[in-house]
Motif scaffolding. Structure first.
Motif, PDB file in Angstrom:
ATOM      1  N   VAL A 150       0.852  -1.189   0.000  1.00 15.52           N
ATOM      2  CA  VAL A 150       0.000   0.000   0.000  1.00 15.52           C
ATOM      3  C   VAL A 150       0.888   1.239   0.000  1.00 15.52           C
ATOM      4  O   VAL A 150       1.829   1.337   0.792  1.00 15.52           O
ATOM      5  N   ILE A 151       0.608   2.148  -0.902  1.00 15.42           N
ATOM      6  CA  ILE A 151       1.269   3.456  -0.899  1.00 15.42           C
ATOM      7  C   ILE A 151       0.358   4.426  -0.158  1.00 15.42           C
ATOM      8  O   ILE A 151      -0.808   4.603  -0.537  1.00 15.42           O
ATOM      9  N   LYS A 152       0.880   5.020   0.892  1.00 17.06           N
ATOM     10  CA  LYS A 152       0.122   6.010   1.654  1.00 17.06           C
ATOM     11  C   LYS A 152       0.726   7.384   1.426  1.00 17.06           C
ATOM     12  O   LYS A 152       1.917   7.598   1.652  1.00 17.06           O
ATOM     13  N   ILE A 153      -0.101   8.298   0.967  1.00 12.85           N
ATOM     14  CA  ILE A 153       0.335   9.680   0.754  1.00 12.85           C
ATOM     15  C   ILE A 153      -0.129  10.523   1.926  1.00 12.85           C
ATOM     16  O   ILE A 153      -1.333  10.693   2.153  1.00 12.85           O
ATOM     17  N   GLU A 154       0.830  11.057   2.668  1.00  6.36           N
ATOM     18  CA  GLU A 154       0.511  12.003   3.735  1.00  6.36           C
ATOM     19  C   GLU A 154       0.464  13.392   3.107  1.00  6.36           C
ATOM     20  O   GLU A 154       1.494  13.945   2.718  1.00  6.36           O
ATOM     21  N   ALA A 155      -0.740  13.929   2.983  1.00  7.77           N
ATOM     22  CA  ALA A 155      -0.927  15.201   2.292  1.00  7.77           C
ATOM     23  C   ALA A 155      -0.271  16.357   3.047  1.00  7.77           C
ATOM     24  O   ALA A 155      -0.410  16.485   4.265  1.00  7.77           O
ATOM     25  N   LYS A 156       0.454  17.183   2.305  1.00  7.01           N
ATOM     26  CA  LYS A 156       1.089  18.376   2.870  1.00  7.01           C
ATOM     27  C   LYS A 156       0.411  19.665   2.393  1.00  7.01           C
ATOM     28  O   LYS A 156       0.263  20.618   3.160  1.00  7.01           O
ATOM     29  N   THR A 157       0.035  19.695   1.124  1.00  7.41           N
ATOM     30  CA  THR A 157      -0.698  20.840   0.573  1.00  7.41           C
ATOM     31  C   THR A 157      -1.703  20.329  -0.452  1.00  7.41           C
ATOM     32  O   THR A 157      -1.536  19.240  -1.013  1.00  7.41           O
ATOM     33  N   ALA A 158      -2.723  21.117  -0.696  1.00  8.97           N
ATOM     34  CA  ALA A 158      -3.721  20.763  -1.710  1.00  8.97           C
ATOM     35  C   ALA A 158      -4.227  22.026  -2.384  1.00  8.97           C
ATOM     36  O   ALA A 158      -4.395  23.070  -1.744  1.00  8.97           O
ATOM     37  N   THR A 159      -4.443  21.929  -3.677  1.00  9.45           N
ATOM     38  CA  THR A 159      -5.047  23.003  -4.460  1.00  9.45           C
ATOM     39  C   THR A 159      -6.102  22.370  -5.356  1.00  9.45           C
ATOM     40  O   THR A 159      -5.866  21.302  -5.919  1.00  9.45           O
ATOM     41  N   TYR A 160      -7.266  22.999  -5.436  1.00  9.12           N
ATOM     42  CA  TYR A 160      -8.290  22.425  -6.303  1.00  9.12           C
ATOM     43  C   TYR A 160      -9.242  23.495  -6.804  1.00  9.12           C
ATOM     44  O   TYR A 160      -9.319  24.598  -6.254  1.00  9.12           O
ATOM     45  N   ALA A 161      -9.939  23.134  -7.884  1.00 12.92           N
ATOM     46  CA  ALA A 161     -10.949  24.025  -8.455  1.00 12.92           C
ATOM     47  C   ALA A 161     -12.162  23.191  -8.819  1.00 12.92           C
ATOM     48  O   ALA A 161     -12.066  22.267  -9.634  1.00 12.92           O
ATOM     49  N   VAL A 162     -13.284  23.495  -8.195  1.00 11.25           N
ATOM     50  CA  VAL A 162     -14.548  22.834  -8.519  1.00 11.25           C
ATOM     51  C   VAL A 162     -15.541  23.893  -8.976  1.00 11.25           C
ATOM     52  O   VAL A 162     -15.472  25.046  -8.560  1.00 11.25           O
ATOM     53  N   SER A 163     -16.442  23.484  -9.829  1.00  8.50           N
ATOM     54  CA  SER A 163     -17.340  24.438 -10.467  1.00  8.50           C
ATOM     55  C   SER A 163     -18.282  25.110  -9.473  1.00  8.50           C
ATOM     56  O   SER A 163     -18.807  24.470  -8.561  1.00  8.50           O
ATOM     57  N   SER A 164     -18.480  26.388  -9.668  1.00 10.30           N
ATOM     58  CA  SER A 164     -19.430  27.141  -8.848  1.00 10.30           C
ATOM     59  C   SER A 164     -20.714  27.451  -9.620  1.00 10.30           C
ATOM     60  O   SER A 164     -21.618  28.094  -9.097  1.00 10.30           O
ATOM     61  N   ARG A 165     -20.777  26.966 -10.872  1.00 12.83           N
ATOM     62  CA  ARG A 165     -21.942  27.253 -11.704  1.00 12.83           C
ATOM     63  C   ARG A 165     -22.313  26.009 -12.519  1.00 12.83           C
ATOM     64  O   ARG A 165     -21.517  25.082 -12.659  1.00 12.83           O
ATOM     65  N   SER A 166     -23.499  26.040 -13.100  1.00 16.75           N
ATOM     66  CA  SER A 166     -23.908  24.979 -14.014  1.00 16.75           C
ATOM     67  C   SER A 166     -23.117  25.095 -15.314  1.00 16.75           C
ATOM     68  O   SER A 166     -22.446  26.108 -15.558  1.00 16.75           O
ATOM     69  N   MET A 167     -23.195  24.069 -16.154  1.00 22.19           N
ATOM     70  CA  MET A 167     -22.506  24.122 -17.447  1.00 22.19           C
ATOM     71  C   MET A 167     -22.977  25.322 -18.261  1.00 22.19           C
ATOM     72  O   MET A 167     -22.178  25.997 -18.910  1.00 22.19           O
TER      73      MET A 167
END
Length: 201
Positions: A150-167
């Motif tokens: 098993v590879i375990k990733i200990e998260a240090k930073t995260a960046t993400y973009a999810v939609s705030s509107r409909s298509m």
């Protein structure tokens, strides 16, 4: 040291980020990140090649989560190239992308777990298809097969973009921006630092 190719004065050089970056409560940032990762399930794992220092990515399926949902676990063949890479340099990135252009990038440090209790806990019978049965009574793709880790990733930073509107709403914003030159307000762009990730674990 940073890179710059021009001076925009008092105006933001990256209008998209200025318009779309949001800072909600930490709980909401984490919840939306975890929800998106679970929705995608498959992502690209990037490591540094041990022999030459170049970067390489490969598709991996999320097996489980720990640490409040932000530490990610993946099955691996311990005899594969990625385990060599991680032994040389445990720094890692995991990126997720969906068909709508929403994305997430998690950077951290990885460990390779071969403890059989952990392997049994997260074992899936479908691993037999990927590992194969070498017909030697030991390497059969089952939970006791020493190739399965098993590879375990200990998260240090995260960046993400999810939609705030409909298509439809996104399309309208982009069309407006094309005409006016104003950056479209289409995403919830968020950054989560190491201290914040530690707080939620």
């Amino acid at each position: 040291m940073s890179f710059s190719n021009t001076d925009t004065g008092d105006k933001p050089a990256d209008p998209y980020k200025a318009v779309n970056k949001t800072e909600p409560e930490l709980a909401e940032k984490i919840e939306d990140l975890i929800g998106f990762i679970e929705k995608c399930k498959y992502g690209m794992m990037t490591t540094r090649i041990a022999s030459n220092g170049l970067l390489v990515s490969r598709c991996m399926a999320l097996a489980a989560k720990e640490g409040g949902g932000v530490d990610l676990l993946f099955h691996t063949n311990t005899e594969s190239g990625k385990t060599d890479d991680l032994k040389s340099d445990p720094k890692i990135n995991m990126a997720f992308l969906d068909g709508e252009g929403q994305w997430a990038s998690i950077s951290g440090e990885a460990s390779i777990i071969t403890d059989r209790d952990v392997v049994r806990k997260y074992y899936s019978p479908t691993l037999k298809a990927w590992m194969g049965d070498l017909e030697d009574g030991k390497h059969d793709g089952g939970p006791e097969d020493p190739r399965i880790g098993v590879i375990k990733i200990e998260a240090k930073t995260a960046t993400y973009a999810v939609s705030s509107r409909s298509m439809l709403g996104r399309g309208a914003q982009i069309a407006k921006g094309t005409v006016t030159g104003q950056a479209p307000d289409v995403n919830k762009l968020r950054e989560i630092g190491e201290d914040e990730l530690q707080e939620c674990k």
